[in-house]
Design an enzyme around this catalytic site. Sequence first.
Site, PDB file in Angstrom:
ATOM      1  N   SER A 245       3.491  -2.149  10.360  1.00  0.00           N
ATOM      2  CA  SER A 245       4.933  -2.233  10.595  1.00  0.00           C
ATOM      3  C   SER A 245       5.528  -3.587  10.197  1.00  0.00           C
ATOM      4  CB  SER A 245       5.271  -1.892  12.056  1.00  0.00           C
ATOM      5  OG  SER A 245       4.953  -0.530  12.319  1.00  0.00           O
TER       6      SER A 245
ATOM      7  N   HIS B  53      -9.515   1.411   4.820  1.00  0.00           N
ATOM      8  CA  HIS B  53      -8.250   1.563   5.542  1.00  0.00           C
ATOM      9  C   HIS B  53      -8.469   2.511   6.729  1.00  0.00           C
ATOM     10  CE1 HIS B  53      -4.120   2.607   6.500  1.00  0.00           C
ATOM     11  NE2 HIS B  53      -3.764   1.531   5.833  1.00  0.00           N
TER      12      HIS B  53
ATOM     13  N   GLY C 194       2.683   2.284  10.763  1.00  0.00           N
ATOM     14  CA  GLY C 194       3.674   3.345  10.611  1.00  0.00           C
ATOM     15  C   GLY C 194       4.390   3.714  11.896  1.00  0.00           C
TER      16      GLY C 194
ATOM     17  N   GLY D 155       2.892  -1.005   4.187  1.00  0.00           N
ATOM     18  CA  GLY D 155       3.040   0.388   3.806  1.00  0.00           C
ATOM     19  C   GLY D 155       4.499   0.718   3.539  1.00  0.00           C
TER      20      GLY D 155
ATOM     21  N   GLU E 228      -6.825   4.849   7.849  1.00  0.00           N
ATOM     22  CA  GLU E 228      -6.578   6.269   7.551  1.00  0.00           C
ATOM     23  C   GLU E 228      -7.784   6.889   6.866  1.00  0.00           C
ATOM     24  OE1 GLU E 228      -2.906   5.602   5.502  1.00  0.00           O
ATOM     25  OE2 GLU E 228      -1.934   5.086   7.403  1.00  0.00           O
TER      26      GLU E 228
ATOM     27  N   ASN F  20       0.880  -1.180   0.000  1.00  0.00           N
ATOM     28  CA  ASN F  20       0.000   0.000   0.000  1.00  0.00           C
ATOM     29  C   ASN F  20       0.910   1.222   0.000  1.00  0.00           C
ATOM     30  OD1 ASN F  20      -1.763   2.075   0.431  1.00  0.00           O
ATOM     31  ND2 ASN F  20      -2.362   1.446   2.507  1.00  0.00           N
TER      32      ASN F  20
ATOM     33  N   GLU G  98      -5.345  -4.832  10.461  1.00  0.00           N
ATOM     34  CA  GLU G  98      -4.310  -3.827  10.713  1.00  0.00           C
ATOM     35  C   GLU G  98      -4.614  -3.090  12.017  1.00  0.00           C
ATOM     36  OE1 GLU G  98      -2.272  -2.589   6.728  1.00  0.00           O
ATOM     37  OE2 GLU G  98      -3.900  -1.217   7.162  1.00  0.00           O
TER      38      GLU G  98
ATOM     39  N   LYS H 160       0.107   4.242  -0.250  1.00  0.00           N
ATOM     40  CA  LYS H 160      -0.511   5.443   0.341  1.00  0.00           C
ATOM     41  C   LYS H 160      -0.286   6.638  -0.595  1.00  0.00           C
ATOM     42  CE  LYS H 160      -0.110   3.270   4.806  1.00  0.00           C
ATOM     43  NZ  LYS H 160      -0.049   3.375   6.241  1.00  0.00           N
TER      44      LYS H 160
END
Length: 254
Positions: A212, A94, A172, A233, A96, A9, A166, A11
């Site tokens: 992560s 997601h 992250g 990510g 986010e 991903n 996730e 992003k």
Amino acid sequence: MRTPILAGNWKMYKTIREAVEFVKQLPTDNPAEGVEQVICAPFTALPALSERLRGSAYRLGAQNVHFAEEGAYTGEVSPVMLKELGVSYVIVGHSERRQYFNETDESVNQKVKAALKHGLTPIVCVGESLAERDAGRTGEVVRRQTKAALAGIPAEEAKQLVIAYEPIWAIGTGRSSSAEEANQTISQIRRVVAECAGEAAAQAIRIQYGGSVKPENIGSFLRFPDIDGALVGGASLKADSYLQLVQGVLAARR
Ligand code: 13P
């Protein structure tokens, strides 16, 4: 047997030029067998990547989709448009997007239905916040999100889904879930799928871990047969690191 699926991903990273530079570094003649590979790029890079990856074993993914086929939805991209581009997967829900763009369990469900209708495979993200985890609510949160995502989806179609577990606190942050914990939660998610769509769908559906994941730790997750891959990510942004992730999946499953 479920084929493991590794999805990068990206992003909101990579211009078209940077995206093309990345795929130039991938081995196109002999992509690794035994792991499905998906690159979820920003919308702007999708046409160039689609052209470059056509006919290869790499699959292309988008990071969002609207639930309507067309309409007065300024700034949105429809499943028909993604399909036309040669996109196969789309990330839905997601954290986010749930956090910054008001994505809800209901809109996630609408998007999952729209994606399936147009032949796109949704990668549905679920996961708890740190506060929810600390309050011992992980199971309840992923149950609610999974049930909502699957609402009204026939078992035959549910089978095609990919779910990505996730935990938000692991995204992250460099702080991944322990593989044992991730496996436990993923097993719970699979039981929820069985309740909603039956045992056959639960056995067919692929459930990834994300948060992560790095070349150094991907093997610890993929050792568990219930963890069917990873949604990555940061570590998917550099081709050498991405290729190490692929090798990590293969080594764990050998
Ligand atoms: P990181 O791998 O950078 O933690 O991101 C995880 C993620 O959000 C993938 O969708």
